[in-house]
Design a protein around this motif. Structure first.
Motif, PDB file in Angstrom:
ATOM      1  N   GLN A  67      32.058 -43.593 -51.069  1.00 31.25           N
ATOM      2  CA  GLN A  67      30.878 -43.404 -50.237  1.00 31.25           C
ATOM      3  C   GLN A  67      29.642 -43.387 -51.120  1.00 31.25           C
ATOM      4  O   GLN A  67      29.730 -43.164 -52.331  1.00 31.25           O
ATOM      5  CB  GLN A  67      30.966 -42.102 -49.430  1.00 31.25           C
ATOM      6  N   VAL A  68      28.504 -43.605 -50.491  1.00 32.52           N
ATOM      7  CA  VAL A  68      27.245 -43.615 -51.225  1.00 32.52           C
ATOM      8  C   VAL A  68      26.202 -42.888 -50.388  1.00 32.52           C
ATOM      9  O   VAL A  68      26.222 -42.942 -49.153  1.00 32.52           O
ATOM     10  CB  VAL A  68      26.790 -45.069 -51.506  1.00 32.52           C
ATOM     11  N   THR A  69      25.341 -42.169 -51.060  1.00 33.55           N
ATOM     12  CA  THR A  69      24.246 -41.460 -50.411  1.00 33.55           C
ATOM     13  C   THR A  69      22.969 -42.268 -50.602  1.00 33.55           C
ATOM     14  O   THR A  69      22.513 -42.462 -51.724  1.00 33.55           O
ATOM     15  CB  THR A  69      24.076 -40.049 -50.990  1.00 33.55           C
ATOM     16  N   VAL A  70      22.421 -42.750 -49.505  1.00 30.37           N
ATOM     17  CA  VAL A  70      21.211 -43.571 -49.529  1.00 30.37           C
ATOM     18  C   VAL A  70      20.007 -42.663 -49.321  1.00 30.37           C
ATOM     19  O   VAL A  70      19.974 -41.873 -48.364  1.00 30.37           O
ATOM     20  CB  VAL A  70      21.262 -44.662 -48.447  1.00 30.37           C
ATOM     21  N   ARG A  71      19.036 -42.776 -50.200  1.00 29.01           N
ATOM     22  CA  ARG A  71      17.808 -41.971 -50.111  1.00 29.01           C
ATOM     23  C   ARG A  71      16.590 -42.894 -50.150  1.00 29.01           C
ATOM     24  O   ARG A  71      16.620 -43.934 -50.815  1.00 29.01           O
ATOM     25  CB  ARG A  71      17.736 -40.966 -51.266  1.00 29.01           C
TER      26      ARG A  71
END
Length: 424
Positions: free
Chosen positions: A130-134
């Motif tokens: 998973q990746v956290t997009v900011r």
């Protein structure tokens, strides 16, 4: 006797000059042929053929040069020039052959656009990445729309969203756009994500969102009542006022607890902020998600009711709200029957390793006998990496490719094995 070394040095320098000048064209031809032969046939062009070709081209240039200076054939500079031409041709051929071997055979503009995330930003949650997009930079206003409110702009700027890391950037952008459009009811939005999972957001504020949700022939009315916990937009309810029961659809709901939560989640602002006139500015509270379920309690609900029921609802005293059951979903009943018979329906995304002539690379008619492909959603170049709509059974003609999504059905074991073979 002392002038011999000087004459020889001059001949060597002239030979180097003539070799470099004459060897440009043979080197270019040898390199191009080496690349083309290796790329399209996989065979390396023989070195002897390169030598013959280079000498043939150089002899034409050398013959023209001999017409200008007839004594060049008896001078040492000719031998040195020939060596330089052959060295350049062989080197160019070697580089062209190496390029033809390393360049991918199946290169398309679609795959060039399907950039993926950098491995440094991927987080492993169990066995799933998973990746956290900011957001990065300021949230821009969409041209042709009013500017965003300060509260909504601050919510978007400080937000973060978790998405699957095994998708190309174009699909991540589409999913984030859909999520933001749904969560904040935005009129329009455009998101660009780079390899470091940093999003550049351009958004337009909601415009006429309530009127778009009111069905034709109905009216929107708001009432103050005790709101059931968990009620959300789209629920079917009954308003009881005295002896009457009026049905309607929830358009929005908000309670006092929801307001307190929104105020607590609002970004902190300085206490002493004033305009030129001295009036204090209240801190902007974060907008609640329009489709989120409420916490329940005293509040206000906006309903879509028939035109003839507007007056009774507004004139009623102490209206009570009752949520109506929609019954059992027919879709879930159908899936339960399929599962009861030992069959399974799975949704999967075709991976690069799963596309071959024995699994997903086959036409649907050549798939394993026990497994049926029900529907396919493809990613085409004509949509700039965006997804097509679903294409169902009889219309599936083109074989599956990497990045396609598919629904497959069949016996439980056979379906699981098929999905494991093609999914990523």
């Amino acid at each position: 006797m002392q002038s011999l070394p000087v004459d020889l040095l001059i001949e060597v320098l002239l030979g180097l000059y003539l070799g470099l000048l004459t060897g440009i064209v043979p080197a270019f031809v040898a390199g191009s042929l080496g690349f083309l032969v290796r790329y399209f046939t996989g065979v390396t062009l023989p070195g002897f053929g390169v030598v013959v070709l280079a000498l043939s081209i150089a002899s034409v240039q050398g013959g023209l040069l001999g017409l200008v200076e007839p004594t060049i054939a008896q001078s040492p500079r000719l031998f040195i020039a020939v060596l330089i031409v052959l060295m350049l041709a062989l080197y160019a051929h070697n580089q062209g052959d190496k390029l033809g071997a390393e360049l991918p055979r199946r290169l398309s503009f679609t795959r060039l656009r399907q950039r993926t995330l950098s491995a440094d930003v991927v987080e492993l949650v169990g066995s799933v990445g998973q990746v956290t997009v900011r957001p990065t930079g300021e949230v821009r206003d969409m041209e042709g729309y009013p500017p965003l409110s300060p509260a909504l702009r601050g919510t978007l700027k400080t937000g973060s969203w978790r998405l699957p890391a095994d998708l190309p950037l174009s699909e991540l952008e589409a999913r984030l756009e859909e999520r933001l459009r749904t969560d904040h009811d935005l009129a329009d939005i455009d998101v660009a994500i780079d390899e470091r999972a940093r999003a550049t957001i351009t958004a337009a504020p909601p415009s006429g969102s309530l009127s778009r949700r009111v069905p034709a022939g109905q009216r929107a009315v708001s009432i103050a009542t005790l709101v059931p916990t968990g009620i959300a937009r789209g629920d079917e309810v009954t308003v009881r006022t005295g002896d009457r029961s009026i049905t309607g659809t929830v358009l929005s709901a908000r309670t006092d607890i929801d307001g307190d939560r929104a105020t607590a989640a609002a970004p902190e602002t300085p206490d002493e902020v004033a305009t030129d006139g001295g009036d204090a500015i209240e801190p902007a509270s974060a907008d609640a998600k329009p489709n989120a379920a409420t916490a329940g309690g005293p509040g206000r609900v906006t309903l879509a009711v028939a035109r003839r029921d507007v007056k009774p609802v507004l004139e009623g005293e102490s209206p009570r709200l009752v949520v109506r059951s929609r019954g059992t979903s027919r879709e879930f009943e159908a899936l339960a029957l399929v599962k009861r018979e030992g069959y399974a329906i799975r949704r999967c995304t075709v991976g690069a390793t799963g596309v071959d002539d024995e699994t997903a690379g086959l036409e649907t008619t050549a798939s394993p006998a026990d497994v049926t492909i029900l529907a396919v959603r493809r990613q085409g170049s004509e949509t700039s990496g965006r997804r097509h709509d679903w294409v169902f059974g009889p219309d599936i003609e083109r074989r599956l490719e990497a990045g396609d999504e598919a629904f497959v059905a069949g016996p439980d074991d056979a379906t699981e094995a098929f999905v494991e073979a093609i999914a990523r």
